[in-house]
Design an enzyme around this catalytic site. Structure first.
Site, PDB file in Angstrom:
ATOM      1  N   GLY A  37       0.795  -1.315   0.096  1.00 18.87           N
ATOM      2  CA  GLY A  37      -0.129   0.509  -0.163  1.00 18.87           C
ATOM      3  C   GLY A  37       1.211   1.350  -0.188  1.00 18.87           C
ATOM      4  CG  ASN A 112      -4.094  -6.830   4.905  1.00 18.26           C
ATOM      5  OD1 ASN A 112      -3.781  -8.103   4.322  1.00 18.26           O
ATOM      6  ND2 ASN A 112      -4.768  -6.610   3.592  1.00 18.26           N
ATOM      7  N   GLY A 113      -8.075  -5.835   4.332  1.00 11.84           N
ATOM      8  CA  GLY A 113      -8.750  -6.562   4.277  1.00 11.84           C
ATOM      9  C   GLY A 113     -10.075  -5.616   3.490  1.00 11.84           C
TER      10      GLY A 113
END
Ligand code: SF4
Length: 473
Positions: A37, A112-113
């Site tokens: 990211g 995260n996800g």
């Protein structure tokens, strides 16, 4: 309005408990997770009484200044996050970790996800008076955590986690504990490590290497690990419904080759994917080249299997960001041209096999075939070390519509013509899973290759979200 594209993100998380240089190590770890990211980063620290944070837009070095990092020194517990987001939600309010001040105590949260029922829960909470400050699904989880009625934090965590569906590897920091959890399908990776006697967790083990930590093991699907006190550690599960659906694209593309899943390097997994592709492709050629960087290992494996020499036929400009994770299509097209340059001496007069890990929109493949032919390649055969991407991902990867996916719109033969290659071969779904099993994987999500979604996609069935999709928002 909720930006459904904004729900999709690929991020990296890190957490460390009871280390005198918690903020600095978090910063170093986030640096090694930067590939996950590049649009925002943040750190939240605890001094045992309150939480403090710093966050900003852009690469880590832009997002957190030296002065901000200095202000976080002296705290022993920290979590951090690097964020990718699509255009609509690329704003500071959505940069994590989130830091919530509440009478029950401060809460820091990074994830995260992608939660697949976040909009549904959000509607329910708003109808009961909750107010949201961001468009991130992570804030939904924070609301559920804070609304817990039990004096026991873990009880509230379990109750909240059992309400959300989707993919989430998450770190939650309170003043007196750090919790790390992986969703009960294990879609996104989360690893446990140790440095100087302190425990740490990270999306990938490359973060452990960056800070000199030892990689202990992968955190299991559904596992909830809590760190507290001096170095107390509590292993538990929030759910008994455990499934193994690790994201196939983590192996194929996202993770760094020096990271390990199940104690096996991604480097070796990608080499094996290249070998398997070679066994299925059966082609005669003079050289095999990989599209740098993520396909170099697959090309090496292809070469080892076939005996076709592996050369460096494409050079990558290292000062350009990854095209897959740059939101705007017009910028993406310009970047492809700037990013890869063929080496004429290697290519000229040769029958070339070029290996790439995937074809998303076809922009890169088209340019690469054209560039290789312009450099004098006699033939260009393209091999893809994963199956065709035919369905969107709802679990945290930015491929949100069928319209964006070339393989969803065209046959392989049509794609071959469109990109201008002499042949185009994909790895089979079965072949891909066989390779993962060789590396002790217990099961993988392959929904973007097969349409078999292992986790219910609640939000995308909601009328308002369907309407946004219909309008192409
Ligand atoms: S749909 Fe594809 S990208 Fe998304 S989690 Fe599953 S394998 Fe990974």
């Amino acid at each position: 309005m909720y930006d459904i594209r904004g729900l999709n993100e690929e991020c990296g998380v890190f957490g460390i408990w009871n280390h005198p240089h918690a903020a600095t190590l978090t910063y170093m770890a986030l640096h090694s997770l930067q590939h996950r990211g590049q649009e925002g980063a943040g750190i939240v620290c605890s001094n045992g009484e309150s939480l403090f944070g710093a966050r900003g837009m852009g690469l880590l070095t832009e997002a957190i200044s030296d002065a901000q990092l200095e202000s976080l020194q002296g705290f022993q517990n920290a979590i951090g996050h690097v964020r990718y987001a699509t255009t609509g939600a690329s704003e500071i309010a959505n940069v994590q970790p989130f830091l919530f001040k509440h009478s029950k105590g401060d809460l820091g949260l990074a994830h995260n996800g992608n939660l697949t029922n976040a909009v549904q829960i959000r509607h329910a909470l708003e109808s009961e008076g909750s107010v949201f400050q961001t468009t991130s699904d992570s804030e939904v989880l924070a609301h559920l955590l804070i609304r817990g009625k039990s004096p026991n934090i873990k009880t509230n965590q379990k109750a909240a986690l059992n309400q959300v569906k989707g993919a989430f590897s998450c770190v939650m920091l309170n003043t007196n504990q750090l919790a790390a959890v992986r969703d009960n399908n294990g879609v996104r990776p989360l690893m446990l490590g140790e440095v100087d006697g302190a425990y740490c967790v990270a999306s990938e083990t490359c973060a452990f290497q960056a800070i000199g930590a030892t990689y202990i093991r992968d955190i299991e699907p559904g596992e909830l690990i809590t760190f507290s006190g001096e170095n107390d550690i509590d292993y538990d599960y929030y759910s008994t419904n455990i499934n193994h659906n690790m994201c196939s694209m983590e192996y194929v593309y996202f993770a760094r080759p020096d990271s390990e899943f199940h104690k096996h390097s991604i480097y070796n997994v990608r080499k094996a994917l290249g070998k398997k592709l070679a066994s299925e492709m059966g082609i005669e050629a003079d050289i095999v080249i990989g599209v740098p960087d993520s396909s170099l290992q697959a090309a090496k494996g292809f070469s080892e299997y076939t005996g076709i020499p592996n050369e460096q036929g494409l050079l990558k400009n290292r000062y350009i960001g990854r095209t897959f994770i740059t939101p705007d299509q017009s910028v993406r097209e310009k970047q492809v041209r700037m990013k890869h340059s063929p080496i004429r001496d290697v290519i000229e007069g040769k029958r070339v096999v070029v290996i790439d890990d995937s074809i998303v929109r076809g922009t890169t493949s088209k340019y690469i075939v054209k560039a290789l032919k312009s450099a004098g390649a006699k033939e260009v055969h393209m091999g893809i070390s994963s199956p065709p991407l035919v369905d969107p991902c709802y679990y945290g990867i930015d491929v949100s519509t069928h319209a964006e996916l070339m393989a969803a719109q065209h046959t392989v033969e049509e794609m071959k013509e469109m990109i201008g290659a002499d042949s185009l071969t994909y790895l089979s779904v079965e072949g891909m899973h066989e390779v993962f099993r060789e590396f002790d994987s217990k099961g993988e999500c392959d929904a973007c290759f097969t349409g078999n979604y292992p986790i219910e996609i609640v939000d995308h069935q909601l009328p308002e979200v369907k309407e946004l999709k219909r309008r192409g928002v």
